[in-house]
Design a protein around this motif. Structure first.
Motif, PDB file in Angstrom:
ATOM      1  N   PRO A  46       0.812  -1.220   0.000  1.00  0.00           N
ATOM      2  CA  PRO A  46       0.000   0.000   0.000  1.00  0.00           C
ATOM      3  C   PRO A  46       0.845   1.271   0.000  1.00  0.00           C
ATOM      4  O   PRO A  46       1.846   1.349   0.706  1.00  0.00           O
ATOM      5  CB  PRO A  46      -0.790  -0.091   1.307  1.00  0.00           C
ATOM      6  CG  PRO A  46      -0.791  -1.527   1.679  1.00  0.00           C
ATOM      7  CD  PRO A  46       0.482  -2.101   1.130  1.00  0.00           C
ATOM      8  N   SER A 247      -2.999  -0.836   5.910  1.00  0.00           N
ATOM      9  CA  SER A 247      -1.754  -0.248   5.369  1.00  0.00           C
ATOM     10  C   SER A 247      -0.616  -0.365   6.384  1.00  0.00           C
ATOM     11  O   SER A 247      -0.003   0.627   6.771  1.00  0.00           O
ATOM     12  CB  SER A 247      -1.961   1.231   5.010  1.00  0.00           C
ATOM     13  OG  SER A 247      -2.888   1.358   3.973  1.00  0.00           O
ATOM     14  N   THR A 375      -1.576   0.326  -6.287  1.00  0.00           N
ATOM     15  CA  THR A 375      -0.882   0.975  -5.171  1.00  0.00           C
ATOM     16  C   THR A 375      -0.227   2.297  -5.579  1.00  0.00           C
ATOM     17  O   THR A 375       0.787   2.692  -5.020  1.00  0.00           O
ATOM     18  CB  THR A 375       0.182   0.018  -4.594  1.00  0.00           C
ATOM     19  OG1 THR A 375       0.935  -0.516  -5.691  1.00  0.00           O
ATOM     20  CG2 THR A 375      -0.477  -1.131  -3.853  1.00  0.00           C
TER      21      THR A 375
END
Ligand code: PLP
Length: 399
Positions: A46, A247, A375
């Motif tokens: 992420p 994340s 991402t």
């Protein structure tokens, strides 16, 4: 390179599948060194920061000297309790925090150690192909034998359990499954999960269910837990991760839940290998599980938007056979006719400064596909689409 130590690395390391990305890695390094503007959608990591209330929890806990010492192998009771509560509220499955929950230093570690806890040398693990690489490397390190189960589009990227070689099956002790799936993004219907449990029971297999993307369903899709199936606790261990949901990839925190014996076996390996998760990170994990639902939804919304931009964009460019993924932060894309996975990846890198992952890196049955990770921000995806359009028009050739 000359070998100065006088011997080779262990035979078990030699048994790992060959590393296919050397050329891609080299080109990527070169491009970065030249200062080119790379759009990296290769790795599933992420780009959005960890929510700040989780960082605050870490900061608070890191100042408490009690957290500076070795952690308990089995994790803090408060973390195991938070996992049990989270699991029950999400899946309506009750877990005994003492015997059915084991915190992990990221789920990768638990997944890779699992074969070591179960397999004797020569025993078989059934492994999806394409699949997350640690299923295979963990099996090889344990002296086990990987038996690959093809995940094919014609079977919705579910393994055909009736098609597994009988001789291998007799020696098999465990089966890895991963849904929502990396890299194919497929989701498993309940009927398949029930079939897998019956199959596991019939053949005496432990079911190692990787649920790393279970919290990453779009448009309200909530992936089921394997443990939600009646009788699954008899033979299933399920792996969860806070990495993608919140994340938190760099923090290294995940957990295994399920069959008490399988949890105990894995715990025994771990108590001999590591000494638990930094307690301040465990406290941050407690906070994420207790208070993180809303933030997780926000993160998910960002991926959903990016997914829509990418898939509709590619479809407009004539890539009509792309599926809109129902979960995960990947898109799994068939390569255009006339290319291999490797060739299209190299073309994107050379002609458009775009990094994607070739499907064959996840196993032979990933050939014919490449994976894009969602991402990077929406604007960058838009830009990637413009660059791809230029390649298609033949206007992006570099000498
Ligand atoms: C990212 C990922 C994991 C685990 O990640 P951790 O950071 O080790 O918890 C597990 N399985 C799959 C398929 C993944 O893609």
């Amino acid at each position: 390179m000359p070998n100065t130590i006088g011997f080779e690395m262990s035979e078990r390391l030699g048994k790992l599948p060959p590393y296919l990305f050397a050329e891609i890695d080299r080109l990527k390094r070169e491009a970065v060194a030249k200062g080119r503007d790379i759009i990296d959608m290769g790795v599933g990591d992420p780009d959005t920061p960890t929510p700040s209330f989780i960082i605050e929890a870490l900061n608070r806990a890191s100042r408490d000297a009690q957290n500076h010492r070795y952690a308990l192998d089995a994790g803090m009771p408060q973390l195991r309790k938070a996992i049990a509560e989270w699991y029950e509220s999400r899946y309506e499955v009750r877990l005994d925090p003492e015997r059915e929950i084991l915190p992990l230093i990221g789920s990768k570690e638990g997944i890779a150690h699992m074969p070591l806890a179960i397999l004797n040398p020569g025993e078989v693990a059934l492994i999806p192909d394409p699949g997350y690489p640690p299923y295979r490397s963990g099996t090889v390190f344990a002296g086990g034998v990987p038996c690959l189960m093809p995940l094919l589009a014609e079977n919705h990227f579910l393994p055909d359990l009736g098609d597994i070689d009988e001789t291998q099956l007799k020696r098999a002790k465990m089966m890895f499954l991963n849904y929502p799936n990396n890299p194919t993004t497929a989701c498993a219907p309940l009927e398949f999960m029930e079939e897998a449990l019956r199959f596991g029971k019939k053949n005496g297999l432990a079911i190692c269910y990787d649920a790393a993307y279970a919290e990453m369903g779009f448009e309200g899709y909530e992936a089921p837990s394997f443990l939600g199936i009646e009788g699954a606790k008899e033979r299933c261990i399920e792996f969860h991760s806070l990495s993608k949901t919140f994340s938190m990839t760099g923090w290294r925190i995940g957990f295994a839940v399920g069959n008490a014996d399988l949890i105990r076996f894995l715990g025994k390996i771990k108590s001999n290998v590591d000494s638990g998760i930094f307690q301040a990170v465990q406290w941050a994990g407690v906070t994420a599980l207790r208070e993180g639902a809303e933030e997780a939804r926000k993160i998910l919304k960002i991926y959903e938007e990016r997914r829509n931009v990418l898939v509709t964009g590619l479809r407009k460019l004539g890539w009509e056979n792309i599926e809109m993924p129902a979960a995960t932060f990947y898109v799994w894309i068939p390569v255009p006719p006339g290319y291999t996975s490797q060739e299209i990846t190299l073309k994107f890198l050379r002609e458009a400064d775009i990094v994607v992952t070739p499907g064959n890196g996840f196993g032979a049955n990933g050939e014919g596909y490449f994976r894009i990770a969602l991402t990077v921000p929406k604007q960058r995806i838009q830009e990637a689409l413009e660059r791809i359009a230029k390649i298609k028009a033949g206007k992006a050739k570099r000498p």
